[in-house]
Write an enzyme that holds these catalytic residues in place. Structure first.
Site, PDB file in Angstrom:
ATOM      1  N   SER A  55       5.847   9.087  -5.149  1.00 26.17           N
ATOM      2  CA  SER A  55       5.765   9.231  -6.599  1.00 26.17           C
ATOM      3  C   SER A  55       7.189   9.336  -7.165  1.00 26.17           C
ATOM      4  O   SER A  55       7.988   8.421  -6.946  1.00 26.17           O
ATOM      5  CB  SER A  55       4.893  10.422  -6.972  1.00 26.17           C
ATOM      6  OG  SER A  55       4.589  10.426  -8.349  1.00 26.17           O
ATOM      7  N   ASP A  99      -3.854   2.814  -7.499  1.00 20.95           N
ATOM      8  CA  ASP A  99      -3.074   3.888  -8.115  1.00 20.95           C
ATOM      9  C   ASP A  99      -3.145   3.778  -9.640  1.00 20.95           C
ATOM     10  O   ASP A  99      -2.781   2.747 -10.212  1.00 20.95           O
ATOM     11  CB  ASP A  99      -1.621   3.771  -7.640  1.00 20.95           C
ATOM     12  CG  ASP A  99      -0.787   5.000  -7.946  1.00 20.95           C
ATOM     13  OD1 ASP A  99      -1.146   5.746  -8.873  1.00 20.95           O
ATOM     14  OD2 ASP A  99       0.225   5.205  -7.259  1.00 20.95           O
ATOM     15  N   HIS A 118      -2.943   7.024  -5.561  1.00 24.03           N
ATOM     16  CA  HIS A 118      -1.608   7.623  -5.657  1.00 24.03           C
ATOM     17  C   HIS A 118      -1.409   8.545  -4.460  1.00 24.03           C
ATOM     18  O   HIS A 118      -1.782   9.719  -4.477  1.00 24.03           O
ATOM     19  CB  HIS A 118      -1.478   8.387  -6.967  1.00 24.03           C
ATOM     20  CG  HIS A 118      -0.065   8.732  -7.314  1.00 24.03           C
ATOM     21  ND1 HIS A 118       0.903   7.772  -7.529  1.00 24.03           N
ATOM     22  CD2 HIS A 118       0.561   9.933  -7.462  1.00 24.03           C
ATOM     23  CE1 HIS A 118       2.055   8.368  -7.814  1.00 24.03           C
ATOM     24  NE2 HIS A 118       1.874   9.665  -7.773  1.00 24.03           N
TER      25      HIS A 118
END
Length: 617
Positions: A476, A561, A593
């Site tokens: 991320s 995601d 994600h």
């Protein structure tokens, strides 16, 4: 000593399914529930509380596995959440533990369910947030778990979160302001929208992360407010809602309140935790302090040192489940009986880890180039001399999060393979007060990144890290930082690994699931506003500096995601390919994600290990 003497931990032990996870006692005190694999997939198991060896699975998930569950106070209805291949369209599933019947209570395509509230006083009700009518906003629904009936309780006037008291009354919510601040509405007039009612509390943008209503007392007359307004760190207040009078309950001049521990009946705070290098508790209730002291004393008698967390789901408050995080071993689970003071060991999250030599997370601090004090952790390879070691800077996501003292399987893998794992709580990280956190505002790819470089320079100066053998990796925001490291400072790093990281801040800010749109003003205040700061955002994007990349990059992405869409990975991969730059690309079609499925996690970390070995020498 050489790390060659340390046996290698298999990926299946670190990244496969845990043996046991998240135990809790049923509200009536008769059952022990926990997560464990069934046919290779995490499911909920149930056993008599005094005979855990008789456990049987009570759910039958055969997909990504269950990670969020609970038992309602009717003592027979289990609920759990499940999405489709990481798309975060969470659905609520109900299981009758008496009949075994299972049903989906929110069978709506593309709708995300959030569990907002449940309690002992309303045993057959779950309060849910559903974006069924408008994709960008969650309205409030009551779910009767017996009949399965869903009833709409409140239309969302523009809130990003709701306030619900112990009587399950909708008391208001929080809405974002255009400047990135927030307004808290408490008991607004019926049918008032977020712009038409007077807010109970205005929250400046610099206080948004550290300010929120944490809960209500049982009688609904007092609320508990976490707030950094007028201070550096978030403090805990009791607020009399009739008079507005605030009473300060807990504060620290530097560290934010990390967690509040509540009396399950009165719903008053009994302790707060501050996340320093290690957790520090401030007790507000003497009896609760004595209970925790008894548990710690028994652990000390068994030579166990770690962070202690308790879960009090037994309505009688007699049996507590206790989790102990030592940092250099599996998470340990116990049942504490308050009646006799006993502490019965249940299991650990992964007993196989006990066969291997693990490494503790060790805190360190340094002064950044502009004089700011920054903290972090290093996990050193066990048995190795701490001199000129290869290192991996492992960057946390968020970035409004932080590394904490924990069992970190990534750190253990890297240390076990001979790398020093460097984890930095760079400016912008949470827990260290709002001044430090707000130093990260609009500093993506700038001061937030130079904190990583300064941490590395500090460790190199101490002799522990070889500057010629350093990689950077993360998920991320951490994946973004890895790409920035490759594009902005390729002379510092040997290679980079990006998992679900944005490569272009402009396209990242324009994308995402509709229910993330209300947070847009927050993102613009803390990352940058595409309308007024477009050039800055492009200059801070790794994609803008592809021509400067000269180190190998491993790019990894989940196809579903909704936070950092796959286009973020594929545009940097296309640019690397067009310029003939060394890279690898792994796309997982059944992930979102981050990676949840054990087979995918093991495949990813096998690729990470091979990639690091190939390029670090």
């Amino acid at each position: 000593m050489s790390t060659e003497a340390v046996p290698l931990i298999p990926h299946s032990v670190l990244f496969g399914n845990p043996s046991h996870l998240l135990p809790e006692i049923s509200p009536d005190g008769t059952r022990l529930l926990y997560l464990a694999p069934d046919e290779g997939v995490l499911n909920v198991w149930s056993a008599p509380v005094d005979r855990p060896g008789e456990a049987k699975p009570v759910t039958r998930d055969r997909g990504r596995g269950i990670r969020t569950y609970g038992l309602c106070h009717d003592d027979r209805t289990l609920f759990y959440l499940r999405d489709e291949n990481g798309d975060e369209s969470w659905r609520v599933h109900l299981v009758d533990l008496v009949t075994g019947e299972e049903r989906c209570a929110t069978p709506f395509e593309g709708v995300q369910a959030r569990v907002l509230a449940r309690n002992r006083w309303h045993p057959t009700t779950l309060v849910l947030g559903l974006n069924k009518d408008r994709p960008g906003l969650h309205d409030v629904y009551g779910l009767d778990v017996v009949s399965g009936r869903l009833t709409k309780w409140a239309h969302n006037p523009g809130y990003v979160s709701w306030l619900i008291d112990c009587d399950l009354r909708v008391r208001g919510g929080t809405a974002m302001r255009p400047d990135g601040g927030a307004a808290v509405y408490l008991d607004p007039p019926p049918d008032a929208d977020a712009d038409g009612a007077a807010p109970w509390l205005e929250v400046p943008y610099e206080d948004v992360v550290g300010t929120r209503v944490a809960g209500f007392a049982r009688d609904g007359a007092t609320c508990y407010l976490l707030s950094s307004i007028g201070a550096n760190a978030s403090r805990l207040f009791a607020v009399d809602l009739a008079t507005g009078r605030r009473t300060l309950l807990a504060e620290d001049p530097v560290y934010d309140v990390k967690q509040v521990e509540w009396d399950p009946v009165s719903r008053t705070p009994q302790a707060v935790l501050f996340a320093k290098d290690r957790d520090e508790r401030l007790f507000l209730d003497e009896e609760f302090g004595r209970d925790l002291a008894r548990i710690r004393g028994e652990l000390a008698r068994r030579s166990i040192d770690g962070e202690v967390y308790v879960d009090r789901t037994d309505r009688a408050d007699r049996l507590w489940t206790v989790s102990v995080v030592t940092g250099a071993g599996p998470v340990l689970y116990y049942v504490h009986d308050r009646a006799d003071g006993s502490l019965r060991h249940l299991f650990s999250h992964q007993p196989e880890l006990e066969r291997y030599r693990l490494a503790p997370m060790e805190p360190f601090g340094f002064t950044a180039r502009d004089g700011v004090t920054v903290h972090g952790y290093v996990t050193w390879p066990p048995g190795a001399d701490r001199k000129d070691l290869p290192a991996v800077v492992n960057v946390h996501g968020g970035p409004w999060a932080r590394h904490t003292f924990a069992f970190d399987e990534e750190a253990q893998l890297l240390a076990n393979r001979g790398y020093a794992c460097v984890q930095v709580n760079f400016r912008g990280s949470t827990g260290y007060g709002k001044h430090f956190r707000n130093l990260g505002a609009k500093q993506w790819g700038a001061a937030m990144q130079t904190d990583l470089l300064d941490a590395l320079a500090h460790l190199v100066a101490g002799g522990g890290v070889d500057p010629a053998r350093v990689a950077i990796m993360g998920c991320s925001y951490g994946g973004y930082a890895a790409l920035v490291g490759a594009a902005f400072t390729p002379e510092v790093f040997t290679c980079a690994i990006d998992l679900c990281g944005p490569s272009n801040l402009l396209t990242m800010l324009a994308a995402g699931a509709p229910y993330r749109t209300p947070l847009q003003s927050f993102m613009h205040a803390h990352v940058g506003d595409p309308q007024t700061e477009r050039d800055m955002l492009w200059e801070r994007s790794p994609l803008s500096r592809v021509e400067d990349i000269r180190i190998p990059i491993l790019v990894v992405q989940g196809a579903n995601d909704v936070r950092v869409p796959r286009e973020e990975a594929e545009q940097i991969v296309a640019a690397l390919a067009a310029k003939g730059l060394a890279h690898e690309y792994l796309l997982f079609p059944d992930e979102g994600h981050g990676l949840a499925k054990p087979a995918n996690r093991q495949a990813y970390y096998a690729a990470v290990e091979r990639f690091l070995a190939e390029h670090m020498g």
